[in-house]
Scaffold this motif. Sequence first.
Motif, PDB file in Angstrom:
ATOM      1  N   UNK B 103       0.820  -1.209   0.000  1.00 22.82           N
ATOM      2  CA  UNK B 103       0.000   0.000   0.000  1.00 22.82           C
ATOM      3  C   UNK B 103       0.862   1.271   0.000  1.00 22.82           C
ATOM      4  N   UNK B 104       1.909   1.277   0.813  1.00 20.94           N
ATOM      5  CA  UNK B 104       2.714   2.497   0.978  1.00 20.94           C
ATOM      6  C   UNK B 104       3.327   3.002  -0.332  1.00 20.94           C
ATOM      7  N   UNK B 105       3.979   2.131  -1.119  1.00 22.85           N
ATOM      8  CA  UNK B 105       4.551   2.663  -2.369  1.00 22.85           C
ATOM      9  C   UNK B 105       3.476   3.133  -3.359  1.00 22.85           C
ATOM     10  N   UNK B 106       2.309   2.490  -3.346  1.00 22.10           N
ATOM     11  CA  UNK B 106       1.216   2.958  -4.221  1.00 22.10           C
ATOM     12  C   UNK B 106       0.821   4.368  -3.802  1.00 22.10           C
ATOM     13  N   UNK B 107       0.719   4.562  -2.480  1.00 23.73           N
ATOM     14  CA  UNK B 107       0.332   5.880  -1.980  1.00 23.73           C
ATOM     15  C   UNK B 107       1.371   6.934  -2.341  1.00 23.73           C
ATOM     16  N   UNK B 108       2.628   6.519  -2.276  1.00 28.27           N
ATOM     17  CA  UNK B 108       3.714   7.430  -2.602  1.00 28.27           C
ATOM     18  C   UNK B 108       3.505   8.010  -3.998  1.00 28.27           C
ATOM     19  N   UNK B 109       3.122   7.151  -4.945  1.00 23.97           N
ATOM     20  CA  UNK B 109       2.872   7.606  -6.312  1.00 23.97           C
ATOM     21  C   UNK B 109       1.610   8.460  -6.367  1.00 23.97           C
ATOM     22  N   UNK B 110       0.565   7.972  -5.730  1.00 25.03           N
ATOM     23  CA  UNK B 110      -0.728   8.670  -5.779  1.00 25.03           C
ATOM     24  C   UNK B 110      -0.625  10.083  -5.199  1.00 25.03           C
ATOM     25  N   UNK B 111       0.153  10.212  -4.122  1.00 23.81           N
ATOM     26  CA  UNK B 111       0.265  11.503  -3.454  1.00 23.81           C
ATOM     27  C   UNK B 111       1.504  12.275  -3.904  1.00 23.81           C
ATOM     28  N   UNK B 112       2.252  11.635  -4.820  1.00 22.12           N
ATOM     29  CA  UNK B 112       3.543  12.211  -5.252  1.00 22.12           C
ATOM     30  C   UNK B 112       4.356  12.582  -4.006  1.00 22.12           C
ATOM     31  N   UNK B 113       4.420  11.624  -3.091  1.00 24.18           N
ATOM     32  CA  UNK B 113       5.065  11.842  -1.801  1.00 24.18           C
ATOM     33  C   UNK B 113       6.306  10.967  -1.696  1.00 24.18           C
ATOM     34  N   UNK B 114       7.411  11.532  -1.263  1.00 24.45           N
ATOM     35  CA  UNK B 114       8.619  10.741  -1.029  1.00 24.45           C
ATOM     36  C   UNK B 114       8.332   9.694   0.022  1.00 24.45           C
ATOM     37  N   UNK B 115       8.880   8.500  -0.194  1.00 28.25           N
ATOM     38  CA  UNK B 115       8.529   7.361   0.657  1.00 28.25           C
ATOM     39  C   UNK B 115       9.772   6.722   1.269  1.00 28.25           C
ATOM     40  N   UNK B 116       9.707   6.480   2.566  1.00 20.35           N
ATOM     41  CA  UNK B 116      10.773   5.746   3.238  1.00 20.35           C
ATOM     42  C   UNK B 116      10.232   4.396   3.710  1.00 20.35           C
ATOM     43  N   UNK B 117      10.708   3.297   3.106  1.00 19.78           N
ATOM     44  CA  UNK B 117      10.201   1.972   3.465  1.00 19.78           C
ATOM     45  C   UNK B 117      10.967   1.379   4.645  1.00 19.78           C
ATOM     46  N   UNK B 118      10.230   0.980   5.683  1.00 20.15           N
ATOM     47  CA  UNK B 118      10.874   0.274   6.793  1.00 20.15           C
ATOM     48  C   UNK B 118      11.710   1.149   7.701  1.00 20.15           C
TER      49      UNK B 118
END
Lengths: 246, 325
Positions: B103-118
């Motif tokens: 879910x998190x990486x999908x949201x990152x794209x949807x919100x154009x938000x930088x994502x830090x996994x883990x």
Amino acid sequence: MKILVPISKVPDTTSKIAFIENNTKFNPDGVTFIMNPTDEWYALVRAIELKEKQGGEVVVIHVGGAETEQIIRKALAIGADKAVRVDADPTDAYFVATQIANHAKTENYDLIITGKETIDYNSFEIGGMVAELLDIPAVALVSKLEVENGVATLKREIEGGTETVEVKLPLLVGAEKDLAVARIPNMKGIMSARTKPLTVVAAAGTDKLTTVVNYALPEKAKQCKYVSPDNVGELVRLLHEEAKVI
Amino acid sequence: MAVLSFVEIADGKIKKASVEAAYYGSKVAESLGTDSIALVIGEAPADLLATLGQVGVKKVVQANNARFNSFDSKLYTKIVAQAAAESGATVVVLSFNNNGKLLAPRLSVKLKAGYVPGAVELPVFNGNTAVVKKNVFSGKASAEYQVATDVKVISVNPNSLPPIKGTASAEVVQITPTVADTDFTTVVKGVDKITGTIPLTEAELVVSAGRGLKGPENWGMIEELARDMGAATACSRAVADVDWRPHHEHVGQTGLTIRPNLYIAVGISGAIQHLAGVNGSKVIVVINTDPEAPFFKAADYGIVGDAFQVVPKLIEEYMKFKNAH
Ligand SMILES: Cc1cc2nc3c(=O)[nH]c(=O)nc-3n(C[C@H](O)[C@H](O)[C@H](O)COP(=O)(O)OP(=O)(O)OC[C@H]3O[C@@H](n4cnc5c(N)ncnc54)[C@H](O)[C@@H]3O)c2cc1C
Ligand SMILES: Cc1cc2nc3c(=O)[nH]c(=O)nc-3n(C[C@H](O)[C@H](O)[C@H](O)COP(=O)(O)OP(=O)(O)OC[C@H]3O[C@@H](n4cnc5c(N)ncnc54)[C@H](O)[C@@H]3O)c2cc1C
């Protein structure tokens, strides 16, 4: 069925991990790079198995420099039909995912199968990002995948068990162990890999959402405290009073 | 402004990993001087959700609809993105667990938000820029990710930040997300749960054994120790490969990655591929006859000795301790 398998390049697990340039870069000196294990063993092989059963084509895509062609050739030797390399440094997940999605948009794949997560950045993020960029469904941690009449039946890992789900194609799948049994390339595969098409394309766009600013190794090597096998009670005491974990 | 955490319910309870994510979200909200809001998708009793107040959540927004009960990454992405926009969230927090990981990486794209996994620590903010630490190279190193986008997505590695609980209660409000029939993509056909055991990825204590135990018939003492301690059991790949133990128990590079507070390894040599799955554990205890076993280099406590003598003693000593506490 047309299947795309994104493959990643990672340092062999036994590599010594070190950083250079003031801890801002991984030191590749003396490191052997391999195909990310879950990409090679599960994603790629399941794609090939599905093609063998139902016909179609398996394409591998990699975002990375020319030095990784050997890894791409290995994927072709295992049985992929074609390869695409996007010629760019994979320095951000969103950037990498954009490159894969751009290619996928022009080819109408029925399935995209990624690995689980790479053994270097351990991020698990490329698959989800590609699926969202293409606006298609996705299922991750998949240990079983069958496709019939345009519908995939998948088994995925949930906390404390598994769940079986059905999803219509096109679909992105993240592979987990047990999805397939790894294949070792044979002589015929290795020979034919030399002549299979490998297209190199330029990267499109430069959008990045994150930057790694610093790497660090664990502060110090752990010092093991030994307890005598004749005094096991001391271990329990240490776990309670010193480590405070029980 | 707000911090939004995504919270999952399973078997009538809030997932442990989600409680941690909500707590992490509350800590981030505190450092930004804003509110901690939690989002729950699907049916769940309001009194259960109100307990999120204990980890600092001020308000729980719930898309309380049976149609939303089962996880669907496309559908959930849309719902979380709407809730994030409505609450004005600048940080969205999820667990780096099975569903969160997708879910998190999908949201990152949807919100154009930088994502830090883990993430393994709280972010450090400098103006609009956050720096977040995560483990890389299978726990052999860490990396600091810098994120400067207006909205940031962070998923939290389980067992990274143990929640400190208070007594407050959260307000629960209903939301009605706008979704289309085409957003429903995943149909659940069946669930197969391994009952009676603690899910390995959620366990705080883990007792694990390998080929040093000589045969599957000798696992009784491992299971007994785990039961007494309230621990989950794990194993090396070598013993799963020969069917001494089920494959869902195997940890390491090709198995599960776990980060318990305590990992007790009995008769496991400590091959690098095994360590890759467990070296994020807070404390590692190694019991092995061979003083040269590589696992001792990664251990906090070690006993050089025969499992068949040490483990029964450990059970006995643990029970003494347990009865006294
Ligand atoms: C020099 C350098 C600098 C970096 N700096 C950053 C940074 O600043 N920010 C950041 O987020 N990341 C950075 N990275 C990491 C890199 O971009 C990661 O590959 C990316 O973040 C994806 O994470 P992952 O490797 O864990 O892949 P995962 O998301 O765990 O991979 C999942 C799957 O996606 C596919 N996949 C992964 N990588 C590729 C690829 N290159 N080509 C095709 N398919 C692929 C594979 O199927 C893989 O199994 C850097 C890497 C390098 C080498
Ligand atoms: C690509 C790849 C991926 C892999 N992935 C994984 C993975 O995900 N997970 C994993 O676990 N392995 C993995 N492996 C296998 C790994 O390399 C090791 O072979 C495996 O972990 C060994 O299992 P073990 O420690 O149980 O057995 P062994 O290495 O045989 O160790 C047994 C240990 O028991 C000790 N011992 C013997 N008798 C006693 C006794 N009476 N009391 C106490 N101790 C005793 C011995 O001293 C020895 O140290 C992978 C290997 C490869 C090549």
